[in-house]
Scaffold this active site. Structure first.
Site, PDB file in Angstrom:
ATOM      1  CG  ASP A  44      -1.920  -1.139   1.123  1.00 24.40           C
ATOM      2  OD1 ASP A  44      -2.329  -1.644   2.176  1.00 24.40           O
ATOM      3  OD2 ASP A  44      -2.279  -1.527  -0.011  1.00 24.40           O
ATOM      4  CG  ASP A  72      -0.732   5.368  -0.125  1.00 27.19           C
ATOM      5  OD1 ASP A  72      -0.824   5.230   1.102  1.00 27.19           O
ATOM      6  OD2 ASP A  72      -1.674   5.144  -0.917  1.00 27.19           O
ATOM      7  CE  LYS A 105     -27.195 -16.854  10.257  1.00 19.00           C
ATOM      8  NZ  LYS A 105     -26.179 -16.428   9.310  1.00 19.00           N
ATOM      9  NE  ARG A 151     -21.287  -9.390  12.064  1.00 18.70           N
ATOM     10  CZ  ARG A 151     -21.254 -10.424  12.897  1.00 18.70           C
ATOM     11  NH1 ARG A 151     -21.997 -10.417  13.971  1.00 18.70           N
ATOM     12  NH2 ARG A 151     -20.503 -11.455  12.644  1.00 18.70           N
ATOM     13  CD  GLU A 162     -26.715 -10.630   5.724  1.00 15.82           C
ATOM     14  OE1 GLU A 162     -26.932  -9.953   6.761  1.00 15.82           O
ATOM     15  OE2 GLU A 162     -25.926 -11.567   5.695  1.00 15.82           O
ATOM     16  CE  LYS A 220     -33.984 -11.134  13.323  1.00 15.44           C
ATOM     17  NZ  LYS A 220     -34.171 -10.345  12.128  1.00 15.44           N
ATOM     18  CE  LYS A 240     -25.099 -20.787   9.539  1.00 11.39           C
ATOM     19  NZ  LYS A 240     -23.895 -21.022  10.173  1.00 11.39           N
ATOM     20  CB  CYS A 277     -17.420 -36.327 -33.864  1.00  9.32           C
ATOM     21  SG  CYS A 277     -16.369 -34.900 -33.566  1.00  9.32           S
ATOM     22  CB  CYS A 280     -19.484 -32.726 -33.183  1.00  9.73           C
ATOM     23  SG  CYS A 280     -19.461 -33.604 -31.617  1.00  9.73           S
TER      24      CYS A 280
HETATM   25  S1  IVH Z   1     -30.738 -10.432  12.947  1.00  2.52           S
HETATM   26  C1  IVH Z   1     -29.816  -9.140  17.042  1.00  2.52           C
HETATM   27  N1  IVH Z   1     -31.808 -11.439  10.786  1.00  2.52           N
HETATM   28  O1  IVH Z   1     -26.550 -13.409  10.426  1.00  2.52           O
HETATM   29  C2  IVH Z   1     -30.126  -9.682  15.714  1.00  2.52           C
HETATM   30  N2  IVH Z   1     -29.443 -11.520  11.004  1.00  2.52           N
HETATM   31  O2  IVH Z   1     -24.833 -14.781  12.440  1.00  2.52           O
HETATM   32  C3  IVH Z   1     -28.953  -9.787  14.835  1.00  2.52           C
HETATM   33  N3  IVH Z   1     -28.302 -12.513   9.090  1.00  2.52           N
HETATM   34  O3  IVH Z   1     -24.327 -10.832  11.079  1.00  2.52           O
HETATM   35  C4  IVH Z   1     -29.111 -10.181  13.466  1.00  2.52           C
HETATM   36  N4  IVH Z   1     -30.097 -12.914   7.904  1.00  2.52           N
HETATM   37  O4  IVH Z   1     -25.440 -10.845   8.833  1.00  2.52           O
HETATM   38  C5  IVH Z   1     -30.661 -11.194  11.452  1.00  2.52           C
HETATM   39  N5  IVH Z   1     -32.867 -12.250   8.909  1.00  2.52           N
HETATM   40  C6  IVH Z   1     -31.757 -12.017   9.574  1.00  2.52           C
HETATM   41  C7  IVH Z   1     -30.496 -12.356   9.056  1.00  2.52           C
HETATM   42  C8  IVH Z   1     -29.350 -12.098   9.819  1.00  2.52           C
HETATM   43  C9  IVH Z   1     -28.783 -12.997   7.947  1.00  2.52           C
HETATM   44  C10 IVH Z   1     -26.868 -12.514   9.415  1.00  2.52           C
HETATM   45  C11 IVH Z   1     -26.331 -11.198   9.847  1.00  2.52           C
HETATM   46  C12 IVH Z   1     -25.546 -11.469  11.100  1.00  2.52           C
HETATM   47  C13 IVH Z   1     -25.397 -12.938  11.055  1.00  2.52           C
HETATM   48  C14 IVH Z   1     -25.292 -13.500  12.439  1.00  2.52           C
END
Ligand code: IVH
Length: 710
Positions: A57, A61, A149, A170, A207, A332, A356, A453, A473
């Site tokens: 870097d 620069d 997710k 983040r 996201e 949530k 997951k 072929c 072919c």
């Molecule tokens: S809520 C306090 N909702 O998952 C609540 N996160 O492992 C915090 N993510 O860094 C997050 N889809 O990038 C939330 N529908 C969703 C999500 C989500 C993907 C990701 C997010 C976070 C990571 C955590």
């Protein structure tokens, strides 16, 4: 001091002719300036696009500063494409960092029903102990908001007084990278939230994603430009966000889906979470949507743990058909006050959890390597595997892409390999388990002739793929016809691959036009072909002639570099195939996403005598779809009128906008003399004032709905 591979190796060439010293210096400067420009561009690309910098870097620069000072000395030589002229100096190789006002937490994971139930129970226990809020009962702990997710990158977009002021990744949760200019290029991120807002500052969390189809298109393009491809949409989104040249970011089509808020500053409110505006996660999501943010459509309120399980199951099934990647679901706690009671552990919230999906990777044994010939003649090595179940689907083949990939993996028959299945794409092999390699396993020798072929294969300059260039072919013919009837083409389900192969093998069908001349009687001559299937074969082709749209037709032709997206663009721009066939390359390149290479490939396709004959025959048989016109209602009270919505309405603003558009109105983005109607919700602010000043007719929500019915 000489550094390997660095710019400092380059020395000036001595000029032989005598020149006055100032002139000689000027010439040297100018040469150096041009050299710096092109080298800096090269290093930008190495750094940002290829992730493969050659210099440090600091070295970068120094070169950059040297260019700046030379450009100051010779301002007439500053060109628009100079690395110093990018918007806001975005060529700087570092992303600045900034602290999050509220920490961005990660989520804990569960992988099974038992683990999920355990998480809920722990939450309930904690809640029973810690809750001091009289209005909250333990029953609050039963209602959860379920979200997909999303597998992208978490980001926070900050608005002050309704204006987008900053966006951050983040990062480590405490501190993120500043990605404001990249985020501003994301089309579905509002730049302004309007004027009549209850908060002075809001942090929107969500996201950043790349849709699967945009990811595929990007990789295609990277291959074409001989640049690095991305492993998955997530990596592509990450690479694009960190791309400092915002023109590239804008081109690569990212999207943002919102799912939470950080700090919300409401004058006079005691808390900074927006609790007074949105008491539940569900209300918050509706609020985000009315502010103009996209949210995932699949989200759902769950009242029992049974609901939660079925949501997870449903999403795992839906996973492949969704336009974006997800790797699980997030639950949530719906009540946001109860969320505050549960609070966070050192790492993650107690009120949210990620479930997951099961892994999509598995080990199995490679039984053989075969080589397939595609419709463009490209030879693709295919791994024939000991069948293995991955996430509920049995996999017995995987692609090995090309000879280079095969060599890089060093994969050999008999090897134990790690296979990955991702969506509806062909599974591929991630790695070889060398510990399990059988003694004597031999390197695979790539064929030098077409396995079908037997003509010699060639490798075009700069390409990794070997091709069979024999236009007769049969493998290429078969694949081309299979593409024509496949889902990516005209989706002619009655014409099975097996019959295409047979018809080509006996020489009855050579191309897509021949297909339409095959009779039921001819088909019945094949062993295994029954009356019903033969009739279906012929009927489905007749149906296809009637139902084919121009988009599907263009994409069915298998023009090199023309996928579904490009077909859409073309079908929007031309009346029919004839018009497309006669378009000049210049005209084609004016269209969105069509560069010179794609335009050239389209021209080449239509220049071929053979293709012209096939297309003429198809037209004769009645396959000649025309562009579809968008139907705009003409006889409604709103047709041809312009309209704008302001203030808080009873439903998300987009819903009203959709209704208006469907009824023939055109949406405007600001109040002006050209506006016919301003629909005014609660707490309307400056837009209403301006409309009154200009004498624009205003409507209440009810009046608007009444107009729709007229
Ligand atoms: S809520 C306090 N909702 O998952 C609540 N996160 O492992 C915090 N993510 O860094 C997050 N889809 O990038 C939330 N529908 C969703 C999500 C989500 C993907 C990701 C997010 C976070 C990571 C955590």
């Amino acid at each position: 001091m000489k550094k390997q591979g660095s710019l400092f190796d380059i020395e000036y060439t001595e000029k032989k002719t005598e020149q006055p010293p100032e002139l000689a210096q000027e010439e040297k400067d100018k040469d150096r300036l041009e050299f710096l420009k092109s080298e800096l561009k090269r290093h930008n690309r190495l750094y940002h696009t290829l992730d493969n910098p050659e210099i440090s870097d600091q070295e970068y620069d120094m070169l950059y500063k040297e260019l700046v000072s030379l450009e100051e000395k010779y301002p007439e030589l500053v060109t628009k494409d100079s690395p110093t002229q990018k918007i806001g100096g975005e060529v700087l190789p570092f992303l600045e960092k900034a602290k999050h006002r509220q920490r961005m937490y990660g989520l804990d994971n569960v992988f099974s029903q038992a683990e999920y139930e355990d998480f809920i129970q722990k939450g309930k226990n904690y809640f029973a102990k810690e809750n001091t809020q009289k209005e909250l009962s333990l029953a609050t702990m039963d209602t959860w908001w379920a979200d997909p997710k999303l597998d992208g990158l978490a980001a926070e977009i900050i608005y002050e007084n309704g204006e987008l002021v900053q966006a951050l990744t983040r990062g480590d949760g405490e501190e993120g990278e500043v990605i404001t200019s990249a985020v501003k290029t994301i089309r579905n991120v509002p730049q302004h939230l309007g004027h009549d807002l209850p908060f002075t500052r809001i942090e929107i969390r969500g996201e950043v994603l790349m849709l699967k189809r945009d990811f595929e298109a990007l990789n295609q393009k990277q291959i074409l430009l001989k640049q690095k491809t991305f492993a998955n949409p997530r990596n592509a989104a990450a690479g694009t966000l960190r791309q400092l040249d915002t023109r590239i970011t804008a081109e690569r089509k990212l999207i943002f889906l919102a799912y939470n808020v950080g700090q919300v500053l409401i004058p006079g409110a005691g808390d900074e979470s927006g609790l007074t505006l949105w008491k539940t996660q569900q209300e918050l999501m509706q609020g985000l949507s009315s502010l103009g943010f996209a949210i995932s459509k699949e989200s759902l309120l769950c009242h029992t743990s049974g609901d939660a399980f079925s949501f997870c199951e449903k999403m795992e099934v839906l996973r492949d058909s969704l336009p974006y990647e997800l790797d699980g679901v997030v639950y949530k706690l719906n009540n946001r006050l109860a969320q505050q009671v549960l609070d966070f552990t050192a790492r993650s919230p107690r009120f949210a959890i990620a479930w997951k999906f099961s892994s999509r990777k598995a080990e199995t044994v490679l039984k053989a390597i075969t080589v397939q010939v595609g419709r463009t003649g490209v030879l693709t090595p295919v791994a024939e595997l000991e069948p293995v179940s991955i996430g509920g689907v049995v996999v017995s083949r995987a692609t090995l892409h090309n000879e280079e990939e095969l060599r890089n993996l060093d994969v050999r028959v008999g090897d134990t390999v790690l296979v990955q299945r991702a969506g509806d794409v062909i599974p591929d092999i991630l790695s070889v388990n060398l510990d399990k390699r059988p003694v004597g396993a031999e390197e695979f020798i790539f064929p030098t002739e077409c396995p079908v072929c037997h003509s010699k294969v060639v490798r075009c300059k700069g390409e990794v793929a070997w091709r069979c260039v024999n236009i007769d072919c049969s493998a290429q013919k078969i694949q081309g016809i299979i593409h024509f009837v496949s889902k990516a083409g005209l989706d002619i389900s009655g014409v099975g691959e097996k019959w295409i192969e047979k018809l080509v093998e006996i020489g009855r069908v050579q191309n897509i036009a021949d297909l339409f001349t095959v009779t039921v009687k001819e088909l019945l001559a094949f062993e295994g072909m029954g009356d019903i299937s033969a009739q279906k074969f012929v009927d489905s082709l007749t149906e296809a002639k009637e139902n084919a749209t121009l988009v599907r037709f263009i994409s069915s032709l298998g023009i090199r570099l023309v996928g579904e997206q490009t077909a859409k663009t073309l079908a929007g721009a031309f009346e029919n195939i004839d018009e497309l066939a006669h378009a000049t390359e210049d005209k084609l390149t004016l269209l969105q996403d069509i560069g010179p290479e794609v335009a050239n490939s389209i021209k080449q396709y239509f220049a071929s005598k053979e293709k012209q004959e096939i297309l003429a025959r198809l037209k004769e048989y009645g396959l000649n779809p025309q562009r579809e016109e968008k139907i705009i209602p003409v006889d409604t009270a709103l047709s041809g009128k312009t309209i704008l919505f302001t203030g808080t309405l009873s439903k998300p603003r987009q819903e009203f906008e959709k209704m208006a558009e469907e009824s023939g109105a055109r949406l405007l983005s600001a109040v002006s003399k050209n506006l016919d109607y301003l629909v005014v919700g609660e707490k309307a602010g400056s837009k209403l004032e301006k409309a009154q000043k200009l004498g624009v007719q205003t409507l209440t929500e009810q009046e608007f709905l009444a107009l729709l019915k007229k």
